[in-house]
Design an enzyme around this catalytic site. Structure first.
Site, PDB file in Angstrom:
ATOM      1  N   SER A 134      72.807  82.068 -42.052  1.00  0.00           N
ATOM      2  CA  SER A 134      72.600  83.422 -42.545  1.00  0.00           C
ATOM      3  C   SER A 134      73.930  84.157 -42.417  1.00  0.00           C
ATOM      4  O   SER A 134      74.975  83.649 -42.831  1.00  0.00           O
ATOM      5  CB  SER A 134      71.473  84.098 -41.749  1.00  0.00           C
ATOM      6  OG  SER A 134      71.285  85.427 -42.174  1.00  0.00           O
ATOM      7  N   TYR A 148      74.318  90.494 -51.539  1.00  0.00           N
ATOM      8  CA  TYR A 148      74.510  89.455 -50.526  1.00  0.00           C
ATOM      9  C   TYR A 148      73.745  89.836 -49.256  1.00  0.00           C
ATOM     10  O   TYR A 148      73.026  89.018 -48.681  1.00  0.00           O
ATOM     11  CB  TYR A 148      75.998  89.284 -50.220  1.00  0.00           C
ATOM     12  CG  TYR A 148      76.268  88.281 -49.122  1.00  0.00           C
ATOM     13  CD1 TYR A 148      76.272  86.916 -49.390  1.00  0.00           C
ATOM     14  CD2 TYR A 148      76.517  88.698 -47.816  1.00  0.00           C
ATOM     15  CE1 TYR A 148      76.513  85.990 -48.387  1.00  0.00           C
ATOM     16  CE2 TYR A 148      76.762  87.779 -46.812  1.00  0.00           C
ATOM     17  CZ  TYR A 148      76.754  86.430 -47.102  1.00  0.00           C
ATOM     18  OH  TYR A 148      76.988  85.520 -46.088  1.00  0.00           O
ATOM     19  N   LYS A 152      70.512  87.740 -47.467  1.00  0.00           N
ATOM     20  CA  LYS A 152      70.488  87.284 -46.074  1.00  0.00           C
ATOM     21  C   LYS A 152      69.357  87.953 -45.286  1.00  0.00           C
ATOM     22  O   LYS A 152      68.765  87.331 -44.399  1.00  0.00           O
ATOM     23  CB  LYS A 152      71.846  87.534 -45.414  1.00  0.00           C
ATOM     24  CG  LYS A 152      72.968  86.687 -46.008  1.00  0.00           C
ATOM     25  CD  LYS A 152      72.656  85.194 -45.958  1.00  0.00           C
ATOM     26  CE  LYS A 152      73.797  84.343 -46.453  1.00  0.00           C
ATOM     27  NZ  LYS A 152      73.491  82.886 -46.416  1.00  0.00           N
TER      28      LYS A 152
END
Length: 274
Positions: A134, A148, A152
């Site tokens: 992660s 992004y 995650k």
């Protein structure tokens, strides 16, 4: 005893480093990559212990077929390292639909497909370790990385939930949460949102300034021993921050969040209604 490790994104960055370290100590590795040629040196050096397989994790059917091929070769999978992914840089408002979907397809759905393909094997074995790469940006956020960050955050929720679903079957999970490292994550493994909304110029400039500090970027080789340690540990952590920046940033974030939760405690409780 050597382990069989299935790792995605094994041709460069963390994936390449970790693959080589695992092979060097005698583990067997299934390296799922888009470009098998990038692994030629390792294949020549470890012909019996390295199985390179071409895979685009975005394609669910291909993921299941690749995992089946790995089982046919080695007979089991002890550890899966979900490492494939890329960073999408730019202002969130300016992202196109295609860019947004591609970021989630690779970083989130690609990880989901691998886990779904691996879990039947690990359930049958009554053992296994899912290691999900992660980011500390799955806990806190930075501007210019909105999608992004979102990918995650999604991965973290998925793996944490799976941990609660499979723990009684002898399957463990670990979320690895690195800060920025001097890999190609911000280079060849990155995509950029091109935008021209001038209201965001100050945000762009600030991000460029902060990214230029060399102390922000960790040394990739320093992650090898921590990875091997959690693979070998009988009770690995559910989360492991990698890097000084990750530790300091997340510590500050949780401290601030707890303070805000406490400051609004009475309003939260009142909202329950009784």
């Amino acid at each position: 005893m050597s382990k069989v490790v299935f790792i995605t994104g094994a041709s460069k960055g963390f994936g390449r480093l970790w693959t080589e370290a695992l092979l060097k100590r005698g583990d067997k590795v299934v390296a799922a990559v888009r470009n098998i040629a990038a692994l030629k040196e390792l294949v020549d050096k470890y012909p019996d212990n390295l199985l390179p397989l071409r895979l685009d994790v975005d394609k669910r059917e291909d993921v299941f077929a690749t995992v089946a091929e790995a089982i046919g070769w080695f007979g089991r999978i002890d550890v899966v390292i979900n490492n494939a992914g890329f960073g999408l840089f730019g202002i969130t408002e300016e992202a196109t639909e295609q860019q947004a979907r591609q970021q989630m397809d690779t970083n989130f759905f690609g990880s989901l497909w691998v886990v779904q393909a691996i879990l039947p094997i690990m359930r049958k074995q009554r053992s296994g370790h899912i290691i999900q790469v992660s980011s500390y940006l799955g806990i806190t956020t930075l501007p210019m990385l909105g999608l992004y960050n979102a990918s995650k955050f999604a991965v973290e929720g998925m793996i944490e939930t799976i941990s609660k679903e499979v723990g009684h079957l002898g399957i463990r999970t670990t979320l690895i949460e690195p800060n920025g490292f001097a890999t190609d994550w911000a280079g060849a493994s990155a995509a950029v949102i091109s935008g021209d909304i001038t209201d965001y110029d100050v945000v762009r400039a600030s991000s460029e300034d902060s990214g230029g500090d060399p102390s922000f970027w960790g040394k990739p080789a320093a992650t090898v021993e921590p990875l091997l340690k959690i693979i070998d540990h009988p009770h690995p952590p559910e989360r492991l921050l990698l890097g000084r920046v990750a530790y300091e940033s997340v510590y500050r974030f949780y401290t601030w969040r707890l303070q805000e939760i406490e400051a609004w405690k009475q309003v939260s409780i009142a909202a329950h209604g009784h």
